[in-house]
Design an enzyme around this catalytic site. Structure first.
Site, mmCIF file in Angstrom:
data_model
loop_
_atom_site.group_PDB
_atom_site.id
_atom_site.type_symbol
_atom_site.label_atom_id
_atom_site.label_comp_id
_atom_site.label_asym_id
_atom_site.label_seq_id
_atom_site.Cartn_x
_atom_site.Cartn_y
_atom_site.Cartn_z
ATOM 1 C CG PHE A 292 -1.712 1.307 1.369
ATOM 2 C CD1 PHE A 292 -3.057 1.309 1.083
ATOM 3 C CD2 PHE A 292 -1.115 2.508 1.758
ATOM 4 C CE1 PHE A 292 -3.813 2.481 1.173
ATOM 5 C CE2 PHE A 292 -1.849 3.686 1.850
ATOM 6 C CZ PHE A 292 -3.203 3.666 1.555
ATOM 7 C CD GLU A 293 4.712 2.547 -2.912
ATOM 8 O OE1 GLU A 293 5.504 2.760 -1.979
ATOM 9 O OE2 GLU A 293 5.093 2.212 -4.057
ATOM 10 C CB ILE A 294 -1.359 7.170 -1.685
ATOM 11 C CG1 ILE A 294 -2.428 6.083 -1.502
ATOM 12 C CG2 ILE A 294 -1.894 8.303 -2.556
ATOM 13 C CD1 ILE A 294 -3.686 6.567 -0.796
#
Length: 393
Positions: A292-294
């Site tokens: 998960f990364e934005i």
């Protein structure tokens, strides 16, 4: 003088020796056990409480209705007055189709049916008609499918294969997860230094990385891209943990070499205190779990990270060892950006088996209609680096 032990004392001593021996073997061969029982993790459990999280302001929340549903807007309308230049990104194989559909449907239901951001899917092989059809069927908006250029995926010809094979065999002997896998190393190198160069991503600034078979436990009724853009954020995460040291034995020394040669790229108010307990002399193995990364792809495309990645890549550590994109991304953003440009998304309930983040901020769990159990949240588990993050806030 010779110390004589009674028979019961001998048995006690024997048991202690056996326990210490088993602990040493398991710590070396089993990643999860080693993390859980390390002195660092045990000590971290002695810290009680946590600082308040930085909540998303109310103005970033939208009405909990999909476009066109009771909003007075026609078919294909939008509830947004503005949107970010962003995409949702998934790296997947054709064999991942069932799990890919699960992840896409979950994020569409919890977030994207309200916001309509486009999806990009990448694969080192052409996507099958079945994959494209089934995935597109659960997406309300646009989906594009691309193949990764061969030179961005496969092990480079300049890698010494004999040395790389010896490293893989040693990791297999040591029972290190993915220790013998070349394809896993290809993926880590691609995610570290090439995904943002793909032609399908050139038009975008922001991305939200999603993997097959992950869970989103809460409604996300705010736009994380706009929040990050408006608040000068570069990188967002939900879970932080320790890396397995046996996979990156020379990574930190390689990082220090780059920093020594390029001190101009190090940010003044950086997050060194999160990833090092001694001012940078050593690496404490903390990283943001990058499944998960934005993040802002302009950072990866920029001069500092481009030179940083090239420096790492030239050493061959992605193949001679098993360097992951999570520590590479985490170290770079922690060094070359202000710590204030990294954001913890408490409101986004997220699970990648076996770890779950469940919101802990006041009212966030109820507001997000979360299905996760806050008591099972990974945030302050023994493997977690959340305390290291908290200490620099």
């Amino acid at each position: 003088m010779v110390l004589k032990l009674t028979t019961p004392a001998r048995y006690v001593l024997l048991v202690i020796v056996i326990i210490i021996g088993l602990h040493s073997i398991l710590s070396f061969t089993h990643e999860d056990y080693g993390r859980a029982t390390s002195f660092r993790n045990i000590a971290s459990q002695l810290s009680w409480g946590s600082p308040d999280v930085d909540p998303i302001p109310d103005e970033y929340y939208t009405p909990a209705e999909p476009p066109g549903a009771g909003s007075g807007l026609g078919s294909g309308g939008t509830l947004l007055t503005r949107r970010a230049n962003a995409t949702i990104l998934m790296l997947a194989r054709n064999s991942d189709v069932n799990d890919a559909v699960k992840s896409v449907r979950r994020l569409e239901d919890r977030f994207n049916r309200k916001f309509g951001y486009p999806w990009v899917f990448l694969n080192e092989e052409p996507f099958s008609d079945e994959f494209k059809s089934r995935v597109s069927n659960v997406i309300n908006g646009e989906a594009t499918f691309g193949q990764i250029p061969r030179e961005h995926w496969y092990q480079p010809d300049w890698i010494d294969e004999d040395r790389a094979r010896a490293g893989r065999e040693k990791m297999v002997q040591d029972n290190i997860i993915y220790g013998g896998s070349v394809s896993y190393r290809n993926m880590c190198r691609f995610n570290s230094g090439f995904f943002y160069r793909h032609p399908l991503l050139q038009q975008y600034k922001w991305y939200w990385r999603v993997e097959p078979d992950v869970h989103f436990h809460c409604d996300v009724d705010f736009d994380p891209f706009l929040y990050m853009e408006d608040h000068n954020k570069t990188y967002g995460f939900t879970i932080t943990m320790y890396e397995f040291e046996a996979t990156i034995p020379t990574l930190w020394e390689t990082v220090k070499e780059f920093v020594k040669e390029n001190p101009q790229y190090v940010a003044q108010n950086n997050a060194m205190g999160y990833m090092s307990d001694d001012g940078g002399s050593s690496y404490n193995l903390c990283h943001f779990w990058s499944n998960f990364e934005i993040a802002n792809m302009d950072f990866w495309r920029g001069e500092a990270y481009s030179k940083f990645f090239d420096h790492l890549d030239r050493t061959g550590g992605f193949y001679y060892e098993r360097w992951g994109d999570a520590p590479v991304h985490s170290i770079a953003v922690s060094l070359f950006q202000s710590k204030d440009q990294i954001h913890f998304f408490d409101e986004i309930g997220y699970e990648h088996n076996p770890y779950t983040h469940c919101p802990r901020g006041e009212g966030a769990w109820a507001r997000g209609r979360c299905g996760c159990d806050p008591r099972r949240s990974f945030d302050y588990d023994g493997y977690s680096c959340m305390r290291q993050w908290d200490r620099i806030q």
